[in-house]
Every structure is written in structure tokens, then in C-alpha cells.
Design an enzyme around this catalytic site. Structure first.
Site, PDB file in Angstrom:
ATOM      1  N   ASP A  13      -6.516  -3.897   3.114  1.00 55.26           N
ATOM      2  CA  ASP A  13      -5.141  -4.267   2.764  1.00 55.26           C
ATOM      3  C   ASP A  13      -4.550  -3.157   1.898  1.00 55.26           C
ATOM      4  OD1 ASP A  13      -2.844  -5.775   2.460  1.00 55.26           O
ATOM      5  OD2 ASP A  13      -3.637  -6.923   0.772  1.00 55.26           O
ATOM      6  N   GLU A  20      -1.047   1.218   3.015  1.00 50.14           N
ATOM      7  CA  GLU A  20       0.101   2.042   3.487  1.00 50.14           C
ATOM      8  C   GLU A  20       0.063   3.442   2.883  1.00 50.14           C
ATOM      9  OE1 GLU A  20       0.312  -1.085   2.265  1.00 50.14           O
ATOM     10  OE2 GLU A  20       0.389  -1.985   4.244  1.00 50.14           O
ATOM     11  N   ASP A  59       2.767  -9.879   5.057  1.00 55.61           N
ATOM     12  CA  ASP A  59       3.255 -11.006   4.254  1.00 55.61           C
ATOM     13  C   ASP A  59       4.478 -11.686   4.848  1.00 55.61           C
ATOM     14  OD1 ASP A  59       1.170 -10.334   2.680  1.00 55.61           O
ATOM     15  OD2 ASP A  59       2.358  -9.371   1.115  1.00 55.61           O
TER      16      ASP A  59
HETATM   17  C1  GLC Z   1      -1.117  -8.541   0.032  1.00 58.09           C
HETATM   18  C2  GLC Z   1      -1.643  -8.973   1.391  1.00 58.09           C
HETATM   19  C3  GLC Z   1      -2.031 -10.424   1.356  1.00 58.09           C
HETATM   20  C4  GLC Z   1      -3.056 -10.654   0.261  1.00 58.09           C
HETATM   21  C5  GLC Z   1      -2.511 -10.172  -1.075  1.00 58.09           C
HETATM   22  C6  GLC Z   1      -3.562 -10.232  -2.174  1.00 58.09           C
HETATM   23  O1  GLC Z   1       0.061  -9.187  -0.260  1.00 58.09           O
HETATM   24  O2  GLC Z   1      -0.710  -8.709   2.395  1.00 58.09           O
HETATM   25  O3  GLC Z   1      -2.520 -10.845   2.597  1.00 58.09           O
HETATM   26  O4  GLC Z   1      -3.401 -11.998   0.188  1.00 58.09           O
HETATM   27  O5  GLC Z   1      -2.081  -8.826  -0.965  1.00 58.09           O
HETATM   28  O6  GLC Z   1      -4.662  -9.465  -1.880  1.00 58.09           O
END
Ligand code: GLC
Length: 813
Positions: free
Chosen positions: A407, A410, A484
Site C-alpha cells: 500500500d 505511489e 479508498d
Molecule cells: C490506505 C489504504 C487502505 C488502508 C489504510 C491504512 O488508506 O488505501 O486500504 O486500510 O491506508 O493502512
């Protein structure tokens, strides 16, 4: 400021007017052959390289300086193909290079370029390329009044991208994903141009900021690169499927995923403790709701330090993994790229000691805030750094973890620009480039390192990597979830065109957070979204910290019953789903498909964004509004059966489907074979050993074909031949029929020792099936072999053990 009226200050638009110092390619001065498949055009203001990757793919790279560098980005695989023939014809006015299937025609006077079929029908035409003195370059390409656009990866809005404008710049967008958002987490600069049934692809291999504008000009679309080169590929069709296949020849395909990774996954930000995770797992099993994976979001870590566990919350992760595995559940932990700036933290120490983190040109570390506070970021553009990161995953794999969730790659940074400083310099294996030039590659390279680490460490088992950010080629390493979203009906609806276009963009393994991530889901939304979500290639329910709970039982027994049934349906359809992933690995065809892919000449489907195909023969029509129990469904040409009731429809028209809360409309194309198996609670759980082959009869003379792929669903043994590829062929006449099958490859002992062929809506009533005993319908379930006719349903059931040598079963009327 962006949230106030200042966002529409008149100076903003005035500033955008093009300056006078734009240049274009100009007149051609010379043309030469560089090597076997590469030509060079020198012109007044730029040079152009034309490389023929195959008969159907030409790469065009424009140079503004004397450099002539044909390196590609990591998005493109080293190519093993070549055109079968190339003929060159140069005249005073033009240069024509012809392959076996297409020709590139360049005008010399004021350079223009067309790609045509061999009869001179042009499909791509580039009218002009201009650039400013900072190197931002724009290509102007013809757009027919009938043109439609697809692809471009993870974008908001509807299926057809005509009239839209999008940027490619991997962005962490928590704000609601609305149609005017031009860039999300993934950047796939691959556009499909559809014009009256003919399709070509344009892939711009540039991981900096690029823009695709199908809005501003009436008869042209533009492709712009802010930095780096105009390095693009024109991919010939004419069919959409041809282009998708060729694009994935170029950028690669995913390999067959482990079966557990295509089961149902449960996540939440965060399951806070070992106890909570164990409770969750037990609840799934007690309630008989199938589940393969539970995710650990950032709270599992010690103050968000990657490659650690919080010892209070998770006192014994090894034991937890072991106990879960006995229940058939795997853990997938989140791993972000930011490494906490902490001199006592070994990962940070190692990164510093070995000079593995991203830096400015002057040598200062780039440090930016993310979940752990101030953090450093590995420079994944260096192979050595990737290997280091890969190796660190032993921390997880030693505990039995086989999947990792990438995650924030980017990379997301909690600063105004949302990302790393653009003047960070990536070492890029000796070919130094700024972050501005390579931004969109960062996430994919992180997933590459992760995938390669897991692959090495899992002793022959297949890894699973999930990523948020990516670039063209990311499909080789990871599945993609769409970030998200929110618990909005609109976001449920948007997931369809978004994932359909991702699929057309070479990424078959995708899905949204089911139920919605941010905001609060409701009983109805979760029900409808789960019904739809079990037909998405990637199937995970995930939600944010303070939202209402959205595990399948959160809204009481009625909702739970419906969710159990639909999640179970995904497992029953596992042989089909797995087959579709196999197909994706071979041809790049997506698992979920826009109707356009199978019905490319039907104008009703050009922008059909609220229904889709699961493979080629199952049509899924979700309910995407609250308090709604009817919807219009478009059935394309042919005969279709309601999956639930068997009701028959003639396609080529819209029908009104009735869909009370426990029903999501599903239709199956007559003439198809849909394989199913008995219900499992997790993908590695043994089934009852019976493969159910449901044949949807045409009701008259017809033949039915199906190719079935099987392997152990877990290891790479298939690469050494441990798999089966079975070709089924069924012929049905007016008073006789035959089921034939042969093994195109037999290298695996299938757990499906028995096949139960169910001819739905048989054309005649059989009297005998050669070699098999006639049984009653109620006897057939328990029998090893035999046949029966269900008069009420008009179904013929034939049960037998397939023979390794293949065989034919003759049915007489
Ligand atoms: C980001 C991710 C989400 C995750 C959060 C905490 O917002 O897109 O899926 O739960 O980070 O790690």
C-alpha cells in the site's frame, strides 16, 4: 485554496495558453536502417526511431537531441518476437514501411505518420507533434466522429472514455473518487481506440506525468508527456481481443495465481489483535461462510515499522499463523514503502548503511511523513535495493505468510504534493533519472521486489501480492485493488467500468473494497455489493477505522444468509474462475469483461457500464440502487437462460429483471458449458470430487465446446507439466448426442475423479447412454456412474469417471 473559488481564478486558464516557442518535427532530411527491425528518420527539429516489435506492433520514439537511446522502461518485457517481413519504399514525398499485416506511412514535407492496413485504410494517424522549450511534448492524433475509447487503467467515470481527459500520475486520493478526478493510484498509459469495429492500441511508455485528452478537440485526441520522451507503440487489431493480447505480449501477463488468492478475503483497518483475528476466523468457520484470507492492516506493526509485529497486540504471530492455517485461513499483512526514520530500527540502519534510500542529487536523504512519522523510501529503481527488500520478506515467509499487501506505494507522502519531492534522483541501475520522470514506476517496482522475494522464499508455492499503485506491466507481479472508495452506491457502480477498463489494460486481477472503504455501509449496500463483488476477479471486503462493521454477519441473520450464499457461489464456480485466470495467463484476456469484448459490433454495449461478463458466457447484472428490486438488463444476441430459474430469453434486447434482495440477476449464454464444484469453506479444502459440467442447451442441433484447465492450485509444478488441459466436445442432434473429451495434456491427478455432465434443456428424451446404467434422478448423487433424465427440468444427467486416454459417451434418443 483548491477547495475555494480561487480554484477557478481567471488567471488559471489564461496561463494555460500555448506559448509561441513551440516546435514540431518539421521536414524529413534523411532516412536509414539502423538494425534488422529498426529505422531512423532524421528531421529538421527531431529524430525518430521506428522499431518493429512484430508484424502488428510498431514502436515510435521521438528524440529532440542527438541521443538515439532505445532502452525501454521496466514496463516493457524484453521482446522475443520480430516481424516476419519488412518492406521499405521511399519516394520523394514519403516513406512506407510494410509488415505482413500493416504499413507505416510517413510524409516527408512536414512530418506526419499514419499506420494503415495493407489496403491503405488508415487506423492511426498522427497529425502533429509539438513540444515546448522545457520538453513537454504533445502528439495530435485523428479521432473519428464514431470513435470510442477504452483502457487507460484505473479511471473514474463510465466505460467509454470519449469526452474525458485523464492524467497519469499515481496519486493517493482519499477524497471521494468522482468523475472529474483525473488520476488515481495506478497509471496505465494504454489507450484503446475503437472505430466502427476496428481497434488499435496506443501505449505511451513514459512513467512521468502524461495526459490523454479525448475532450478538448472535436476531431483529434492528444497525448502529452510532461517529461521524458514520446516513446509509444501502435498496436494493430482489428479486434479488441487482438490488441489486448498484443499489449500483454509487450508488457507481460500475470502467472496463474494460487487458488486461495481468488477466494473470499476479509479485511479491516485494522483487526487490532491476535485475539480479534482468531475470533474472526472462528466466526467464519462457525457460520460456514467461506473465507481464505484475513488481512493485517497497519496496526499489526510496532509503531508502523515494516517487518515488525507489535508484541502486545500480537504476542505470538507464528502460533497464530499456524492455528489459522489449520483452519484453512492465510494472513496477508500490509507492507508500505516508508521506513521509519529511527536510528535504533534495523531496517532503517541497513538502508542507511548500504545507501538504499532515495536521495536528492546533493546527497540529502529524502525524508517524508507517512504512518510511522518521518520516513525514508527505498530506491526500488536499483536492482540491488529491490533484492534487499525482497530478502527482508523472510521475516514474513518464515512464519508461513505467502501473500503481501503493498500500500502507499505511489509513493504516498503526507505533504501537499502527496508524494516524494520531484527532484529526488533515482539511481535506476546507472541511468539516473528524477522522481518526476519515474514517479509512476515506483509502486510497480516495489511489488516486483516483493513478488520476487516471495517467489524465492516460498519453496515452490505461488506467492500473492496485492498493490495499490502500479504502471503498465504491474500484472506480472500483483493484483490491484482500487484504493479508498467509499460506501456509496455510486462507488459500487463505478467499480464495474473501472475494473473492466483495468482488465482491458492488461490487468486481469482487480477489485474494489467490497462494501466500501470509507463512510458507512448499510445492510442493503453490503448485500448488493457482495453479490456483485463475488464476480470480480479480486474479492475482498475492507473498511476504514471508524466505520460501521461490515463483516458478512454485521447486519443480522437475513443479510448473513444472502452473503453466505453468494460467497459460496464463488467457491462453487471456482473451476470456472480458475479457468478464466488460466486464460488470462495465456492470452491476457480479462476475467471480468465488458460485453464489448465478446460483442464488438453491438452499439448497445459501447458504453454499457452497469453489467458485465464473467468470462465469456455468464452475464452479471448487479442492482446498484437502494430499495430497488427491478432493473433493465441488456442481453446481446443469442439465447440466454436465467441462472436461477432457467427461464429462457432471446437476446438482442433489453429485459426487465426482477431482483428481490436475495437475487442478483445472472444469465448464461445458451451453447456454453459452466463448470462448478461442491461448496468449500476455503479453496484448498477437498471437494466431494465431482466436477459438475453444466451444459446450457441450445435446444436443437448444436455443439458445445469447453476447455478445462486443472492443476494443484498452489505450486509452480504446472511449469514442469503437472497440469491437465481437457478439451470437451459435446454434439447434440435431434435424437442422439455424444460427449467426447480428450486430454490435450495430462500431467496431474485431478481431485475431480468424477464428472457429472448436466445437459440443461436437452433437445430430446434419451433412452440409453452407452456403457452406463440408467438410474433415477435421486440415485445419481450417490452413484459413481450412471445416467438419469429429469423430466420435470428437461435435464439429462450423465455421471462417469473420465479416462486418461479420453473417451466418447454416446447418447441415444
Ligand atoms: C490506505 C489504504 C487502505 C488502508 C489504510 C491504512 O488508506 O488505501 O486500504 O486500510 O491506508 O493502512
Amino acid at each position: 485554496m483548491e477547495d475555494s473559488s480561487a480554484a477557478i481564478h481567471p488567471d488559471k486558464t489564461q496561463m494555460a495558453t500555448v506559448g509561441a516557442n513551440m516546435r514540431n518535427i518539421g521536414k524529413v532530411s534523411s532516412f536509414s536502417k539502423v538494425s534488422d527491425y529498426v529505422y531512423r528518420v532524421d528531421a529538421q527539429n527531431a529524430n525518430i526511431a521506428l522499431s518493429f516489435v512484430s508484424d502488428d506492433i510498431v514502436r515510435i520514439k521521438i528524440f529532440f537531441t542527438s541521443e538515439f537511446d532505445l532502452k525501454t522502461t521496466a514496463g516493457v518485457l524484453p521482446q522475443r518476437t520480430a516481424p516476419t517481413q519488412l518492406n521499405v519504399n521511399e519516394t520523394e514525398e514519403s516513406i512506407i514501411i510494410r509488415t505482413a499485416t500493416m504499413q507505416v506511412v510517413m510524409a516527408k514535407e512536414n512530418f506526419t505518420l499514419e499506420v494503415q492496413d495493407l489496403e491503405g485504410g488508415k487506423f492511426y494517424s498522427q497529425n502533429n507533434v509539438i513540444w515546448d522549450n522545457r520538453g513537454a511534448v504533445t502528439a495530435f492524433n485523428s479521432m473519428d466522429s464514431e470513435a470510442h475509447f477504452y483502457g487507460l487503467g484505473e479511471k473514474t467515470s463510465f466505460l467509454d472514455k470519449r469526452g474525458e481527459r485523464y492524467e497519469m500520475w499515481n496519486s493517493d486520493i482519499f477524497a471521494p473518487h468522482v468523475p472529474e478526478i483525473e488520476a488515481l493510484y495506478e497509471s496505465i498509459p494504454f489507450l484503446l481506440h475503437y472505430n466502427r469495429g476496428n481497434v488499435y492500441g496506443l501505449f505511451l511508455d513514459n512513467p512521468g506525468k502524461t495526459t490523454f485528452d479525448m475532450r478538448t478537440h472535436a476531431d483529434m485526441y492528444t497525448v502529452k508527456a510532461d517529461t521524458g520522451s514520446m516513446d509509444y507503440y501502435i498496436i494493430n487489431g482489428p479486434q479488441l481481443k487482438d490488441v489486448v493480447k498484443r499489449y500483454t505480449d509487450l508488457t507481460g501477463r500475470m502467472s496463474i495465481p494460487p487458488k486461495w488468492s481468488i477466494g473470499y478475503h476479509q479485511s479491516r483497518y485494522s483487526y487490532m489483535s491476535q485475539e480479534e483475528v482468531m475470533d474472526l476466523a472462528r466466526t467464519f468457520r462457525e457460520k460456514n461462510i467461506p473465507c481464505d484470507v484475513i488481512y493485517l492492516d497497519i496496526h499489526y506493526m510496532d509503531e508502523y515499522r515494516v517487518f515488525t509485529f507489535d508484541k502486545t497486540r500480537f504476542p505470538n504471530p507464528q502460533q497464530m499463523m499456524k492455528d489459522l492455517r489449520e483452519m484453512g485461513i492465510r494472513i496477508v499483512p500490509i507492507v508500505d514503502p516508508g521506513v521509519k526514520q529511527d536510528p535504533r530500527y534495523p531496517i532503517y540502519q541497513e538502508g542507511i548503511a548500504n545507501d538504499y534510500f532515495c536521495k536528492k542529487i546533493e546527497g540529502d536523504l529524502f525524508i517524508g511523513p507517512v504512518w510511522p512519522g518521518q520516513s525514508a523510501f527505498p530506491d526500488f529503481t536499483e536492482d540491488e535495493v529491490g533484492r534487499w527488500w525482497a530478502d527482508k520478506h523472510r521475516f514474513y515467509t518464515d512464519m508461513g505468510i505467502q501473500g503481501v499487501w503493498n500500500d502507499m506505494n505511489e509513493p504516498a507522502v503526507f505533504v501537499e504534493s502527496k508524494t516524494m519531492d520531484l527532484d529526488v534522483v533515482h539511481r535506476n541501475n546507472g541511468d539516473m533519472k528524477t522522481h518526476e520522470e519515474l514517479h509512476n514506476l515506483y509502486g510497480m517496482l516495489m511489488s516486483k521486489a516483493t513478488y520476487e522475494g516471495l517467489r524465492e522464499q516460498l519453496a515452490g508455492d505461488r506467492p500473492f501480492v496485492l498493490t495499490r499503485a502500479g504502471y503498465s506491466g504491474v500484472q506480472r507481479y500483483a493484483a490491484v485493488w482500487t484504493g479508498d472508495n467509499r460506501s456509496f452506491w455510486e462507488h459500487m457502480a463505478m467499480a464495474m467500468p473501472m475494473c473492466l477498463n483495468l482488465g482491458l489494460s492488461g490487468i486481469p486481477f482487480t477489485g474494489p473494497d467490497i462494501g466500501g472503504f470509507a463512510h458507512h455501509t448499510t445492510a442493503d449496500l453490503l448485500t448488493r455489493w457482495t453479490q456483485m463483488g463475488v464476480f470480480f476477479p479480486y474479492c475482498r471486503n475492507h473498511s476504514v477505522l471508524d466505520s460501521v462493521r461490515q463483516e458478512p454477519w454485521s447486519f443480522g441473520p437475513e443479510v448473513e444468509t444472502v452473503l453466505r450464499e453468494y460467497i459460496g457461489l464463488r467457491y462453487k464456480l471456482m473451476p470456472l474462475l480458475y479457468n478464466l485466470f488460466y486464460e488470462a495467463s495465456q492470452t491476457g484476456m480479462p476475467v471480468m469483461r465488458p460485453l464489448l469484448l465478446e460483442y464488438p459490433h453491438d452499439k448497445n454495449v459501447f458504453n454499457l457500464s452497469d453489467q458485465f461478463l464473467f468470462g465469456s458466457d455468464m452475464l452479471i447484472a448487479p442492482i446498484i440502487r437502494p430499495d430497488t428490486d427491478h432493473r433493465s438488463v441488456y442481453l446481446p444476441e443469442g439465447v440466454w437462460y436465467d441462472y436461477w430459474t432457467g427461464e429462457k430469453f432471446t437476446g438482442g434486447k433489453h429485459i426487465l429483471a426482477y431482483a428481490p434482495m436475495h437475487v442478483m440477476p445472472i444469465y448464461v449464454k445458451a451453447g456454453s458449458v459452466i463448470p462448478e464444484q461442491s461448496l468449500q469453506q476455503y479453496a484448498d479444502q477437498p471437494t466431494d470430487g465431482v466436477l459438475r459440467l453444466n451444459v446450457y442447451g441450445v435446444g436443437a442441433e448444436a455443439s458445445y465446446r469447453h476447455e478445462l484447465y486443472e492443476d494443484d492450485g498452489r505450486t509452480f509444478a504446472y511449469e514442469q507439466g503437472a497440469y491437465n488441459l481437457v478439451r470437451l466436445n459435446m454434439e447434440e442432434g435431434a435424437a442422439e448426442a455424444a460427449i467426447s473429451y480428450e486430454y490435450a495434456h495430462k500431467g496431474y491427478e485431478s481431485e475431480h475423479r468424477t464428472w457429472l455432465v448436466r445437459f440443461k434443456f436437452a433437445a430430446f428424451q434419451p433412452t440409453a447412454v452407452e456403457g452406463l446404467e440408467q438410474l433415477s434422478v435421486s440415485q445419481i448423487g450417490a452413484a459413481d456412474a450412471g445416467w438419469a433424465f429429469d423430466e420435470a427440468a428437461g435435464e439429462l444427467l450423465v455421471k462417469f469417471a473420465p479416462n486418461a486416454a479420453g473417451g466418447t459417451l454416446r447418447i441415444r434418443g
